[in-house]
Scaffold this motif. Structure first.
Motif, PDB file in Angstrom:
ATOM      1  N   GLY A  72      -5.123  10.460  -4.619  1.00  8.97           N
ATOM      2  CA  GLY A  72      -5.939  10.800  -5.782  1.00  8.97           C
ATOM      3  C   GLY A  72      -5.939  12.281  -6.084  1.00  8.97           C
ATOM      4  N   TYR A  73      -6.041  13.092  -5.053  1.00  5.61           N
ATOM      5  CA  TYR A  73      -6.012  14.541  -5.254  1.00  5.61           C
ATOM      6  C   TYR A  73      -4.635  15.016  -5.733  1.00  5.61           C
ATOM      7  CZ  TYR A  73     -10.581  15.195  -3.070  1.00  5.61           C
ATOM      8  OH  TYR A  73     -11.931  15.164  -2.795  1.00  5.61           O
ATOM      9  N   SER A  74      -3.575  14.368  -5.263  1.00  8.59           N
ATOM     10  CA  SER A  74      -2.230  14.766  -5.704  1.00  8.59           C
ATOM     11  C   SER A  74      -2.044  14.515  -7.190  1.00  8.59           C
ATOM     12  CB  SER A  74      -1.173  14.016  -4.898  1.00  8.59           C
ATOM     13  OG  SER A  74      -1.203  12.621  -5.170  1.00  8.59           O
ATOM     14  N   LEU A  75      -2.587  13.415  -7.694  1.00  6.20           N
ATOM     15  CA  LEU A  75      -2.548  13.162  -9.137  1.00  6.20           C
ATOM     16  C   LEU A  75      -3.348  14.214  -9.890  1.00  6.20           C
ATOM     17  CD1 LEU A  75      -2.921   9.270  -9.435  1.00  6.20           C
ATOM     18  CD2 LEU A  75      -0.887  10.657  -9.894  1.00  6.20           C
ATOM     19  N   LEU A  76      -4.465  14.611  -9.318  1.00  6.00           N
ATOM     20  CA  LEU A  76      -5.297  15.641  -9.959  1.00  6.00           C
ATOM     21  C   LEU A  76      -4.557  16.971 -10.021  1.00  6.00           C
ATOM     22  CD1 LEU A  76      -8.157  15.999 -11.129  1.00  6.00           C
ATOM     23  CD2 LEU A  76      -8.871  16.805  -8.876  1.00  6.00           C
ATOM     24  N   TRP A  77      -3.868  17.342  -8.926  1.00  9.69           N
ATOM     25  CA  TRP A  77      -3.071  18.562  -8.927  1.00  9.69           C
ATOM     26  C   TRP A  77      -2.038  18.514 -10.047  1.00  9.69           C
ATOM     27  CZ3 TRP A  77      -4.512  22.705  -6.360  1.00  9.69           C
ATOM     28  CH2 TRP A  77      -5.194  22.604  -5.153  1.00  9.69           C
ATOM     29  N   LEU A  78      -1.353  17.377 -10.181  1.00 13.65           N
ATOM     30  CA  LEU A  78      -0.288  17.252 -11.180  1.00 13.65           C
ATOM     31  C   LEU A  78      -0.830  17.308 -12.600  1.00 13.65           C
ATOM     32  CD1 LEU A  78       2.658  16.634 -11.979  1.00 13.65           C
ATOM     33  CD2 LEU A  78       2.124  14.202 -11.710  1.00 13.65           C
ATOM     34  N   ILE A  79      -1.886  16.570 -12.866  1.00 10.85           N
ATOM     35  CA  ILE A  79      -2.418  16.472 -14.232  1.00 10.85           C
ATOM     36  C   ILE A  79      -3.007  17.799 -14.695  1.00 10.85           C
ATOM     37  CG2 ILE A  79      -4.180  15.356 -15.646  1.00 10.85           C
ATOM     38  CD1 ILE A  79      -3.805  12.844 -13.947  1.00 10.85           C
ATOM     39  N   ILE A  80      -3.648  18.514 -13.790  1.00  6.45           N
ATOM     40  CA  ILE A  80      -4.326  19.751 -14.186  1.00  6.45           C
ATOM     41  C   ILE A  80      -3.407  20.964 -14.096  1.00  6.45           C
ATOM     42  CG2 ILE A  80      -6.177  21.368 -13.579  1.00  6.45           C
ATOM     43  CD1 ILE A  80      -7.885  19.013 -12.783  1.00  6.45           C
ATOM     44  N   PHE A  81      -2.734  21.135 -12.972  1.00  3.38           N
ATOM     45  CA  PHE A  81      -2.046  22.393 -12.719  1.00  3.38           C
ATOM     46  C   PHE A  81      -0.667  22.481 -13.364  1.00  3.38           C
ATOM     47  CE2 PHE A  81      -5.312  22.609  -9.527  1.00  3.38           C
ATOM     48  CZ  PHE A  81      -5.638  23.959  -9.510  1.00  3.38           C
TER      49      PHE A  81
END
Length: 232
Positions: A72-81
């Motif tokens: 879940g955090y890896s998707l967040l890194w990708l979508i935001i950063f």
């Protein structure tokens, strides 16, 4: 002047969402700096690809028994950063070199330094942060070699990207110091509001003058007398 149509990111025409930025390195960036801007753009692509591979690595990590929050955090890194890095530091250095803007140079140094610190933390690989860094990867080799190998590919690429970020920061800083940039000049641009707009195409800038050794032409103080004074 012809109206410029936004062309980045390149999206299919059938989508209602249209590109947000106009990007043309050959047209807007001085010739002697186009190579540097292309390399920074390539660095952004590499960082985005690394975040994509990190998602795959976290899936393998999760499938091998790790905590599901990493995915879940890896998707967040990708979508935001991924988009944020383009807007916050690539577009900033793009506008800085295009408009010879000390304010945008200073903004790039501040944001890109934070990006470099973040990349170093990602390389370390703290557990449950959604990043396949060195600590997480080396630790997981004791539990599942196949999953840890997939994670290692992401870790190696992230390390390479971090090193390239440090080199780019040094390169841009040398360029900025070479053209006589300073915090005072950035403050003047902020006060005058000139950092918002680029100079007209073909107008000389400090970057061009420093690189080419040219200076502004000097005009004679006295107005010449013309022989033929007849009305026209």
């Amino acid at each position: 002047m012809t109206e410029r149509t936004n062309n980045f990111p390149p999206l299919p025409k059938f989508l209602k969402v249209k590109p947000c930025f106009y990007q043309n390195i050959e047209e807007e960036i001085p010739t002697q700096h186009q190579r540097l801007v292309r390399r920074i753009f390539t660095l952004w692509i590499m960082y985005s690809v690394t975040l994509c591979l990190n998602v795959i690595g976290c899936i393998a990590w999760w499938a091998a028994g790790a905590h599901g929050s990493n995915f879940g955090y890896s998707l967040l890194w990708l979508i935001i950063f991924s988009p944020a890095s383009y807007v916050c530091w690539f577009r900033t250095i793009y506008k800085a070199i295009r408009a010879d803007s000390s304010f945008n140079f200073m903004a790039f140094f501040f944001i890109f330094f934070l990006q470099l610190v973040l990349a170093i933390i990602q390389c370390i690989g703290i557990n449950n942060w959604g990043i396949c860094g060195w600590i997480a990867t080396m630790t997981f080799f004791r539990y599942n070699v196949a999953a840890a190998t997939v994670m290692l590919l992401t870790t190696l690429l992230l390390t390479l990207v971090t090193v390239l970020m440090a080199l780019v920061l040094i390169k841009v800083h040398r360029l900025y110091r070479g053209i006589g940039g300073s915090v005072t000049r950035a403050q003047e641009e902020w006060g005058a509001g000139t950092w918002k707009s680029a100079p007209a195409k073909g107008a000389p800038s400090i970057v061009d003058q420093t690189a080419q050794g040219h200076s502004l032409p000097e005009y004679p103080a006295a107005v010449p007398n013309y022989l033929d004074n007849r009305s026209w």
